[in-house]
Design a protein around this motif. Sequence first.
Motif, PDB file in Angstrom:
ATOM      1  N   VAL A   1       0.851  -1.193   0.000  1.00  0.00           N
ATOM      2  CA  VAL A   1       0.000   0.000   0.000  1.00  0.00           C
ATOM      3  C   VAL A   1       0.883   1.239   0.000  1.00  0.00           C
ATOM      4  CG1 VAL A   1      -1.778   1.295   1.223  1.00  0.00           C
ATOM      5  CG2 VAL A   1      -1.818  -1.211   1.256  1.00  0.00           C
ATOM      6  N   LEU A   2       0.592   2.163  -0.928  1.00  0.00           N
ATOM      7  CA  LEU A   2       1.280   3.446  -0.975  1.00  0.00           C
ATOM      8  C   LEU A   2       0.381   4.512  -0.387  1.00  0.00           C
ATOM      9  CD1 LEU A   2       3.660   5.248  -1.998  1.00  0.00           C
ATOM     10  CD2 LEU A   2       2.332   5.557  -4.109  1.00  0.00           C
ATOM     11  N   VAL A   3       0.891   5.247   0.594  1.00  0.00           N
ATOM     12  CA  VAL A   3       0.160   6.362   1.192  1.00  0.00           C
ATOM     13  C   VAL A   3       0.822   7.657   0.740  1.00  0.00           C
ATOM     14  CG1 VAL A   3      -0.597   7.462   3.332  1.00  0.00           C
ATOM     15  CG2 VAL A   3      -0.486   4.957   3.184  1.00  0.00           C
TER      16      VAL A   3
ATOM     17  N   ILE B   1       6.413   4.690  -9.448  1.00  0.00           N
ATOM     18  CA  ILE B   1       6.250   4.371  -8.023  1.00  0.00           C
ATOM     19  C   ILE B   1       4.981   3.564  -7.787  1.00  0.00           C
ATOM     20  CG2 ILE B   1       5.864   5.368  -5.731  1.00  0.00           C
ATOM     21  CD1 ILE B   1       7.724   7.665  -6.578  1.00  0.00           C
ATOM     22  N   ILE B   2       3.867   4.015  -8.332  1.00  0.00           N
ATOM     23  CA  ILE B   2       2.585   3.369  -8.048  1.00  0.00           C
ATOM     24  C   ILE B   2       2.522   1.945  -8.574  1.00  0.00           C
ATOM     25  CG2 ILE B   2       0.107   3.478  -8.630  1.00  0.00           C
ATOM     26  CD1 ILE B   2       0.269   6.492  -8.243  1.00  0.00           C
ATOM     27  N   THR B   3       3.253   1.639  -9.639  1.00  0.00           N
ATOM     28  CA  THR B   3       3.223   0.279 -10.194  1.00  0.00           C
ATOM     29  C   THR B   3       3.683  -0.770  -9.193  1.00  0.00           C
ATOM     30  OG1 THR B   3       3.800  -1.010 -12.165  1.00  0.00           O
ATOM     31  CG2 THR B   3       5.574   0.276 -11.158  1.00  0.00           C
ATOM     32  N   ASN B   4       4.425  -0.352  -8.155  1.00  0.00           N
ATOM     33  CA  ASN B   4       4.949  -1.294  -7.159  1.00  0.00           C
ATOM     34  C   ASN B   4       3.960  -1.605  -6.038  1.00  0.00           C
ATOM     35  OD1 ASN B   4       7.696  -1.449  -8.259  1.00  0.00           O
ATOM     36  ND2 ASN B   4       7.859   0.685  -7.633  1.00  0.00           N
ATOM     37  N   TYR B   5       2.754  -1.018  -6.096  1.00  0.00           N
ATOM     38  CA  TYR B   5       1.809  -1.163  -4.993  1.00  0.00           C
ATOM     39  C   TYR B   5       0.461  -1.679  -5.491  1.00  0.00           C
ATOM     40  CZ  TYR B   5       5.342   1.318  -2.384  1.00  0.00           C
ATOM     41  OH  TYR B   5       6.538   1.663  -1.785  1.00  0.00           O
TER      42      TYR B   5
ATOM     43  N   VAL C   1      -2.587  -0.927  -3.738  1.00  0.00           N
ATOM     44  CA  VAL C   1      -3.599   0.076  -3.409  1.00  0.00           C
ATOM     45  C   VAL C   1      -2.883   1.384  -3.107  1.00  0.00           C
ATOM     46  CG1 VAL C   1      -5.543   0.674  -1.899  1.00  0.00           C
ATOM     47  CG2 VAL C   1      -5.005  -1.733  -2.313  1.00  0.00           C
ATOM     48  N   VAL C   2      -3.492   2.498  -3.516  1.00  0.00           N
ATOM     49  CA  VAL C   2      -2.949   3.818  -3.208  1.00  0.00           C
ATOM     50  C   VAL C   2      -3.936   4.559  -2.319  1.00  0.00           C
ATOM     51  CG1 VAL C   2      -2.137   6.021  -4.150  1.00  0.00           C
ATOM     52  CG2 VAL C   2      -1.725   3.895  -5.412  1.00  0.00           C
ATOM     53  N   VAL C   3      -3.417   5.220  -1.299  1.00  0.00           N
ATOM     54  CA  VAL C   3      -4.239   6.031  -0.410  1.00  0.00           C
ATOM     55  C   VAL C   3      -3.921   7.504  -0.663  1.00  0.00           C
ATOM     56  CG1 VAL C   3      -4.836   6.604   1.971  1.00  0.00           C
ATOM     57  CG2 VAL C   3      -4.277   4.248   1.363  1.00  0.00           C
TER      58      VAL C   3
ATOM     59  N   LYS D   1      -5.146   0.238 -10.721  1.00  0.00           N
ATOM     60  CA  LYS D   1      -4.999   0.160  -9.259  1.00  0.00           C
ATOM     61  C   LYS D   1      -6.139   0.945  -8.604  1.00  0.00           C
ATOM     62  CE  LYS D   1      -0.562  -1.316  -9.682  1.00  0.00           C
ATOM     63  NZ  LYS D   1       0.032  -2.552  -9.143  1.00  0.00           N
ATOM     64  N   PRO D   2      -6.713   0.421  -7.533  1.00  0.00           N
ATOM     65  CA  PRO D   2      -7.713   1.202  -6.791  1.00  0.00           C
ATOM     66  C   PRO D   2      -7.047   2.242  -5.908  1.00  0.00           C
ATOM     67  CG  PRO D   2      -7.375  -0.909  -5.727  1.00  0.00           C
ATOM     68  CD  PRO D   2      -6.516  -0.919  -6.963  1.00  0.00           C
TER      69      PRO D   2
END
Length: 249
Positions: free
Chosen positions: A33-35, A117-121, A123-125, A146-147
Amino acid sequence: MSLTSRETERYNRHIILQDIGIQGQEKIKDSRVLVVGAGGLGSPVLYYLAAAGIGHIGIMDDDTVSESNLQRQILYDTTHVGTAKATVAAAKLIQLNPFCRITPYITRLTPDNALDIITNYDVVVDATDNLYARYVINDACVQLHKPFVYGSIREFEGQLSVFNYHDGPTYRDLFEYHDAVKDFSQPLGVIGALPGIIGSLQANEVIKVILEKPGVLSGKLLAIDIMNNTYLTFTIQKKNEPAPGMYDL
């Protein structure tokens, strides 16, 4: 990823829940999860995700702790003033749960780095206070399937939704983009407890998404007013036209 005996003990109150159990907790351990944002919303989100046993948490924030943050940003204390939020947050979360992997990014999310960066997660918050950043998050998540869990706060009011979940509505379906977003910057007052409420609900939506449980706030916007104790849910309609790509921003 199976749980160790210590992890089984640590997450016992999750495991005895019929809707989670051992398999569910293993899913949580295997998740990433990426915050984006480690401030008022990010503080409770990060605390509860780490406590829940998320296997890999990314923290993205280019800001440092200031005195005025301490009224609501519960990850920090007076000794952290002037220190990078992502660095402090990573250290605090490892103290809370050494079984988590924490990756701090002391940078701002931009169209240039979002996809990488987001491709490694999983879910993104969205825990930002930046309107433009939300479109960057949205468009990257659309491209990468990604959601992302959205939250926003101002004064005594907060909003919560989950976008791009199983091809559901996106942020652009709720808020149409316009160029003035890039230059919008207006610090707003906020009661200190509000980010704790919305951030905790965001963490809960993340867990529901990971476990693929019913009731995820996809296609819905929850609006909360804690001054009047009102909770309203609105339906978000998905538009027929595809959302523009990131580089149209």
